[in-house]
Design a protein around this motif. Structure first.
Motif, PDB file in Angstrom:
ATOM      1  N   GLU A  73      25.914  33.681  35.350  1.00 14.91           N
ATOM      2  CA  GLU A  73      27.014  33.116  34.561  1.00 14.91           C
ATOM      3  C   GLU A  73      28.360  33.518  35.154  1.00 14.91           C
ATOM      4  OE1 GLU A  73      26.001  34.613  30.736  1.00 14.91           O
ATOM      5  OE2 GLU A  73      24.395  33.138  30.430  1.00 14.91           O
ATOM      6  N   ALA A  74      28.460  34.770  35.632  1.00 12.48           N
ATOM      7  CA  ALA A  74      29.693  35.212  36.291  1.00 12.48           C
ATOM      8  C   ALA A  74      29.922  34.437  37.586  1.00 12.48           C
ATOM      9  CB  ALA A  74      29.627  36.715  36.571  1.00 12.48           C
ATOM     10  N   ALA A  75      28.820  34.164  38.305  1.00 10.93           N
ATOM     11  CA  ALA A  75      28.937  33.404  39.552  1.00 10.93           C
ATOM     12  C   ALA A  75      29.431  31.989  39.291  1.00 10.93           C
ATOM     13  CB  ALA A  75      27.581  33.374  40.262  1.00 10.93           C
ATOM     14  N   ILE A  76      28.866  31.338  38.270  1.00 10.51           N
ATOM     15  CA  ILE A  76      29.269  29.960  37.937  1.00 10.51           C
ATOM     16  C   ILE A  76      30.728  29.934  37.481  1.00 10.51           C
ATOM     17  CG2 ILE A  76      28.880  28.069  36.317  1.00 10.51           C
ATOM     18  CD1 ILE A  76      25.877  28.859  36.397  1.00 10.51           C
ATOM     19  N   ASP A  77      31.098  30.915  36.677  1.00  8.55           N
ATOM     20  CA  ASP A  77      32.488  30.999  36.209  1.00  8.55           C
ATOM     21  C   ASP A  77      33.439  31.223  37.379  1.00  8.55           C
ATOM     22  OD1 ASP A  77      34.603  31.366  34.172  1.00  8.55           O
ATOM     23  OD2 ASP A  77      34.578  33.440  34.857  1.00  8.55           O
ATOM     24  N   TYR A 137      31.464  31.501  48.483  1.00  5.09           N
ATOM     25  CA  TYR A 137      30.428  32.348  49.089  1.00  5.09           C
ATOM     26  C   TYR A 137      30.201  33.597  48.241  1.00  5.09           C
ATOM     27  CZ  TYR A 137      27.334  34.253  52.568  1.00  5.09           C
ATOM     28  OH  TYR A 137      26.206  34.744  53.200  1.00  5.09           O
ATOM     29  N   GLY A 138      31.240  34.064  47.563  1.00  2.00           N
ATOM     30  CA  GLY A 138      31.059  35.182  46.642  1.00  2.00           C
ATOM     31  C   GLY A 138      30.092  34.820  45.524  1.00  2.00           C
ATOM     32  N   ALA A 139      30.234  33.602  44.982  1.00  4.06           N
ATOM     33  CA  ALA A 139      29.321  33.142  43.935  1.00  4.06           C
ATOM     34  C   ALA A 139      27.892  33.055  44.465  1.00  4.06           C
ATOM     35  CB  ALA A 139      29.779  31.784  43.410  1.00  4.06           C
ATOM     36  N   HIS A 140      27.753  32.647  45.710  1.00  4.22           N
ATOM     37  CA  HIS A 140      26.428  32.571  46.344  1.00  4.22           C
ATOM     38  C   HIS A 140      25.790  33.960  46.439  1.00  4.22           C
ATOM     39  CE1 HIS A 140      23.274  31.519  49.181  1.00  4.22           C
ATOM     40  NE2 HIS A 140      23.779  32.346  50.068  1.00  4.22           N
ATOM     41  N   LEU A 141      26.566  34.953  46.872  1.00  2.00           N
ATOM     42  CA  LEU A 141      26.038  36.319  46.971  1.00  2.00           C
ATOM     43  C   LEU A 141      25.659  36.858  45.593  1.00  2.00           C
ATOM     44  CD1 LEU A 141      28.405  37.976  49.622  1.00  2.00           C
ATOM     45  CD2 LEU A 141      26.052  37.177  49.937  1.00  2.00           C
ATOM     46  N   LEU A 142      26.481  36.548  44.607  1.00  2.00           N
ATOM     47  CA  LEU A 142      26.179  37.001  43.253  1.00  2.00           C
ATOM     48  C   LEU A 142      24.909  36.313  42.736  1.00  2.00           C
ATOM     49  CD1 LEU A 142      27.398  38.998  41.305  1.00  2.00           C
ATOM     50  CD2 LEU A 142      28.743  37.169  40.301  1.00  2.00           C
ATOM     51  N   ALA A 143      24.724  35.053  43.102  1.00  2.00           N
ATOM     52  CA  ALA A 143      23.496  34.357  42.727  1.00  2.00           C
ATOM     53  C   ALA A 143      22.278  34.987  43.395  1.00  2.00           C
ATOM     54  CB  ALA A 143      23.599  32.879  43.108  1.00  2.00           C
ATOM     55  N   ASN A 144      22.448  35.474  44.624  1.00  2.00           N
ATOM     56  CA  ASN A 144      21.350  36.190  45.282  1.00  2.00           C
ATOM     57  C   ASN A 144      20.988  37.461  44.519  1.00  2.00           C
ATOM     58  OD1 ASN A 144      21.051  34.321  47.295  1.00  2.00           O
ATOM     59  ND2 ASN A 144      22.078  35.519  48.878  1.00  2.00           N
ATOM     60  N   LEU A 145      22.005  38.169  44.023  1.00  2.00           N
ATOM     61  CA  LEU A 145      21.738  39.349  43.195  1.00  2.00           C
ATOM     62  C   LEU A 145      20.990  38.954  41.925  1.00  2.00           C
ATOM     63  CD1 LEU A 145      24.888  41.700  43.216  1.00  2.00           C
ATOM     64  CD2 LEU A 145      22.542  42.309  43.832  1.00  2.00           C
ATOM     65  N   LEU A 180      26.220  44.450  37.547  1.00  2.00           N
ATOM     66  CA  LEU A 180      27.177  43.808  36.639  1.00  2.00           C
ATOM     67  C   LEU A 180      28.596  44.321  36.880  1.00  2.00           C
ATOM     68  CD1 LEU A 180      24.995  43.820  33.411  1.00  2.00           C
ATOM     69  CD2 LEU A 180      25.679  41.811  34.728  1.00  2.00           C
ATOM     70  N   GLN A 181      28.733  45.604  37.198  1.00  2.00           N
ATOM     71  CA  GLN A 181      30.055  46.149  37.533  1.00  2.00           C
ATOM     72  C   GLN A 181      30.607  45.475  38.791  1.00  2.00           C
ATOM     73  OE1 GLN A 181      29.674  50.409  37.829  1.00  2.00           O
ATOM     74  NE2 GLN A 181      28.979  50.620  35.718  1.00  2.00           N
ATOM     75  N   ALA A 182      29.740  45.257  39.770  1.00  2.00           N
ATOM     76  CA  ALA A 182      30.177  44.579  40.994  1.00  2.00           C
ATOM     77  C   ALA A 182      30.621  43.151  40.687  1.00  2.00           C
ATOM     78  CB  ALA A 182      29.042  44.571  42.019  1.00  2.00           C
ATOM     79  N   ALA A 183      29.890  42.495  39.788  1.00  2.00           N
ATOM     80  CA  ALA A 183      30.262  41.131  39.402  1.00  2.00           C
ATOM     81  C   ALA A 183      31.645  41.103  38.764  1.00  2.00           C
ATOM     82  CB  ALA A 183      29.221  40.553  38.440  1.00  2.00           C
ATOM     83  N   LEU A 184      31.914  42.084  37.926  1.00  2.00           N
ATOM     84  CA  LEU A 184      33.229  42.155  37.279  1.00  2.00           C
ATOM     85  C   LEU A 184      34.330  42.417  38.301  1.00  2.00           C
ATOM     86  CD1 LEU A 184      32.343  44.201  34.051  1.00  2.00           C
ATOM     87  CD2 LEU A 184      33.009  41.787  34.172  1.00  2.00           C
ATOM     88  N   GLY A 185      34.067  43.330  39.234  1.00  2.00           N
ATOM     89  CA  GLY A 185      35.056  43.623  40.272  1.00  2.00           C
ATOM     90  C   GLY A 185      35.361  42.402  41.117  1.00  2.00           C
ATOM     91  N   TRP A 186      34.302  41.692  41.513  1.00  2.00           N
ATOM     92  CA  TRP A 186      34.497  40.488  42.331  1.00  2.00           C
ATOM     93  C   TRP A 186      35.258  39.414  41.555  1.00  2.00           C
ATOM     94  CZ3 TRP A 186      32.181  35.676  41.133  1.00  2.00           C
ATOM     95  CH2 TRP A 186      32.432  34.665  42.073  1.00  2.00           C
ATOM     96  N   ARG A 187      34.921  39.285  40.279  1.00  2.00           N
ATOM     97  CA  ARG A 187      35.502  38.189  39.493  1.00  2.00           C
ATOM     98  C   ARG A 187      36.933  38.466  39.066  1.00  2.00           C
ATOM     99  NH1 ARG A 187      37.704  34.602  38.026  1.00  2.00           N
ATOM    100  NH2 ARG A 187      37.271  33.064  36.387  1.00  2.00           N
ATOM    101  N   TYR A 188      37.246  39.707  38.689  1.00  2.00           N
ATOM    102  CA  TYR A 188      38.523  39.957  38.015  1.00  2.00           C
ATOM    103  C   TYR A 188      39.499  40.868  38.757  1.00  2.00           C
ATOM    104  CZ  TYR A 188      36.247  37.714  34.070  1.00  2.00           C
ATOM    105  OH  TYR A 188      35.606  36.804  33.271  1.00  2.00           O
ATOM    106  N   ASP A 189      39.071  41.576  39.787  1.00  2.00           N
ATOM    107  CA  ASP A 189      40.036  42.383  40.534  1.00  2.00           C
ATOM    108  C   ASP A 189      41.085  41.490  41.177  1.00  2.00           C
ATOM    109  OD1 ASP A 189      38.711  44.637  39.830  1.00  2.00           O
ATOM    110  OD2 ASP A 189      38.095  45.217  41.847  1.00  2.00           O
ATOM    111  N   LEU A 190      42.276  42.022  41.342  1.00  2.00           N
ATOM    112  CA  LEU A 190      43.340  41.259  42.001  1.00  2.00           C
ATOM    113  C   LEU A 190      42.972  40.992  43.453  1.00  2.00           C
ATOM    114  CD1 LEU A 190      46.496  43.116  40.628  1.00  2.00           C
ATOM    115  CD2 LEU A 190      45.644  40.856  39.946  1.00  2.00           C
ATOM    116  N   PRO A 191      43.366  39.850  43.988  1.00  2.00           N
ATOM    117  CA  PRO A 191      43.056  39.557  45.401  1.00  2.00           C
ATOM    118  C   PRO A 191      43.839  40.479  46.327  1.00  2.00           C
ATOM    119  CG  PRO A 191      44.524  37.889  44.479  1.00  2.00           C
ATOM    120  CD  PRO A 191      44.094  38.749  43.323  1.00  2.00           C
ATOM    121  N   ASP A 192      43.313  40.659  47.534  1.00  2.00           N
ATOM    122  CA  ASP A 192      44.012  41.456  48.549  1.00  2.00           C
ATOM    123  C   ASP A 192      45.180  40.642  49.088  1.00  2.00           C
ATOM    124  OD1 ASP A 192      42.106  43.877  49.017  1.00  2.00           O
ATOM    125  OD2 ASP A 192      40.796  42.127  48.991  1.00  2.00           O
TER     126      ASP A 192
END
Length: 448
Positions: free
Chosen positions: A275-279, A249-257, A126-138
């Motif tokens: 839900e984080a992946a869909i969002d 593809y990030g959403a796909h990886l999160l769906a795999n998790l 879940l922490q990884a999901a939050l990082g992927w979803r809300y961290d600032l882009p590079d």
């Protein structure tokens, strides 16, 4: 904050003002670990608190001991104990993701499984999901290194990923040899590219390709029952695809998790992940949405949320109907009506809606010849649905078919479903038909 202990050791070894020289010696000491390319900047960041992995610390100790003429303990470096469980932590930076990738792939290539006794950590997922979803882009991923990386080089990595994906679908991932070979290729080919020279555009495509490979390795590890290793590589893939700025593809990886979490019975955590992946996917192509909503249905079904499950199935079906107009990225082309039907059988069976589940049987087996493992998994689901519905004769017939479909497949997931079916039929073993089915299931080879 400066790592004073490490700084003192560098000074004592006459590397205090010669960080580049120390990095060169370190690269030499670690030459059997892969393609290290540490430099003065690496030393700077280690002094400022970045902690290298344990294999890098071992090479540091060797380098310093040779210069000082005495043994040096790892604890003298001042980095603290290496947190093996922390391998599932979402890397904070692209450089951190590269370091993590090199460490993980090297250990896998050398058959060093530090996760053997660990399981899936839903909190870190879940922490990884939050990082992927809300961290600032590079802002940029361009880099200057020794090896020039081109778009053609990156395309070769997608070809490599396709090869291992096909092997996985046809034969399963139960053999550690396949994953070892893949890890060796990643160490030899991908790490030098990640540490090479590339523009921002090429770099983002490179990160996407590396994420694809890490994600495939994660899925293979999951299929083999190595759940902490799978989670680690999926988390790494999430960080790399974040750098690629590819939310789909990030959403796909999160769906795999999330799929892995469902398999392990973490249904509520799986629901939050999907839900984080869909969002995060946002206004995604129909094929991507179909895949994501089908995963959501399995999570809701397992947790007993009937309304949410049926709503997710409806959304997946509607999205799949639109895929002709909106096929989506190439990687999602695998998802077919058969995959959705398999998800429906699973989640509706979990909700004890057995008649509804069995309506999806014809579609669930309408698979391409390459989907060998999926056919076996779906056959097991059908057999279990019949067994749960009280139709023992049908369950036994499908058990015999399962023995045929699963021959030659090395998959812990298939093996577990075989065991679940055998346990379900076990109380009626005095029946000749059940006894025959149990013998068929027992004759199937183990996953490894």
């Amino acid at each position: 904050m400066t790592n004073a202990a490490f700084e003192r050791l560098l000074s004592a070894a006459d590397y205090g003002n010669a960080h580049a020289a120390f990095a060169r010696q370190l690269n030499h000491a670690g030459r059997d670990q892969g393609t290290w390319r540490y430099d003065a900047a690496s030393v700077y960041w280690w002094l400022r608190g970045r902690r290298p992995h344990e294999h890098v610390q071992a090479a540091m100790v060797e380098t310093l001991a040779r210069k000082l003429g005495r043994s040096v303990a790892v604890t003298e470096l001042g980095f603290g104990a290496v947190d093996n469980v922390g391998m599932c932590i979402y890397p904070a930076s692209v450089d951190g993701a590269t370091d993590t990738a090199e460490h993980a792939w090297t250990r896998l290539a050398k058959h060093i499984n530090q996760h053997a006794s660990e399981g899936f950590d839903s909190g870190k997922a879940l922490q990884a999901a939050l990082g992927w979803r809300y961290d600032l882009p590079d802002e940029t991923v361009s880099r200057n290194g020794r090896q020039q990386v081109t778009s053609t080089d990156v395309q070769s990595l997608y070809t490599l990923a396709d090869h291992f994906t096909d092997l996985d679908r046809r034969h399963g991932s139960g053999s550690p040899h396949t994953r070892t070979v893949m890890a060796e290729l990643l160490v030899r080919q991908v790490i030098p590219m990640l540490r090479g020279t590339y523009t921002d555009a090429v770099g983002r495509d490179l990160m996407r390709a590396a994420a694809t490979l890490s994600g495939q390795l994660a899925f293979m590890s999951y299929d083999a029952g190595e759940h902490a290793t799978a989670q680690h590589h999926a988390t790494l893939g999430l960080r790399l695809v974040k750098a690629a700025d590819d939310r789909l593809y990030g959403a796909h990886l999160l769906a795999n998790l999330a799929t892995q979490a469902v398999f392990l019975g973490h249904s509520r955590e799986a629901a939050r992940l999907i839900e984080a992946a869909i969002d995060g996917a946002g206004r995604a192509p129909a094929a991507v949405l179909a895949r994501l909503h089908s995963t959501a249905a399995t999570a809701y079904g397992q947790s007993g949320e009937r309304r949410a499950c049926q709503l997710a199935l409806t959304r997946a079906e509607r999205a799949l109907d639109q895929t002709g107009k909106d096929p989506g990225p190439r990687w999602v082309s695998y998802f077919s009506p058969a995959h959705l039907a398999g998800a429906a059988i699973r989640c509706l069976s979990d909700l004890c809606l057995h008649k509804q589940a069995l309506r999806h049987v014809p579609d669930a087996l309408n698979l391409g010849s390459q989907n060998v493992r999926t056919r076996a998994l779906h056959t097991a689901l059908i057999a279990m649905a019949h067994a749960r519905a009280g139709d023992t004769d049908a369950a036994c017939n499908w058990a015999v078919k399962l023995g045929q479909h699963a021959a030659g497949i090395q998959s812990t997931r298939v093996r577990q479903r075989v065991d679940e079916l055998a346990a379900s039929l076990g109380p009626q073993r005095e029946s000749p038909q059940v006894n025959e089915a149990l013998h068929t299931l027992a004759a199937m080879p183990a996953a490894n």
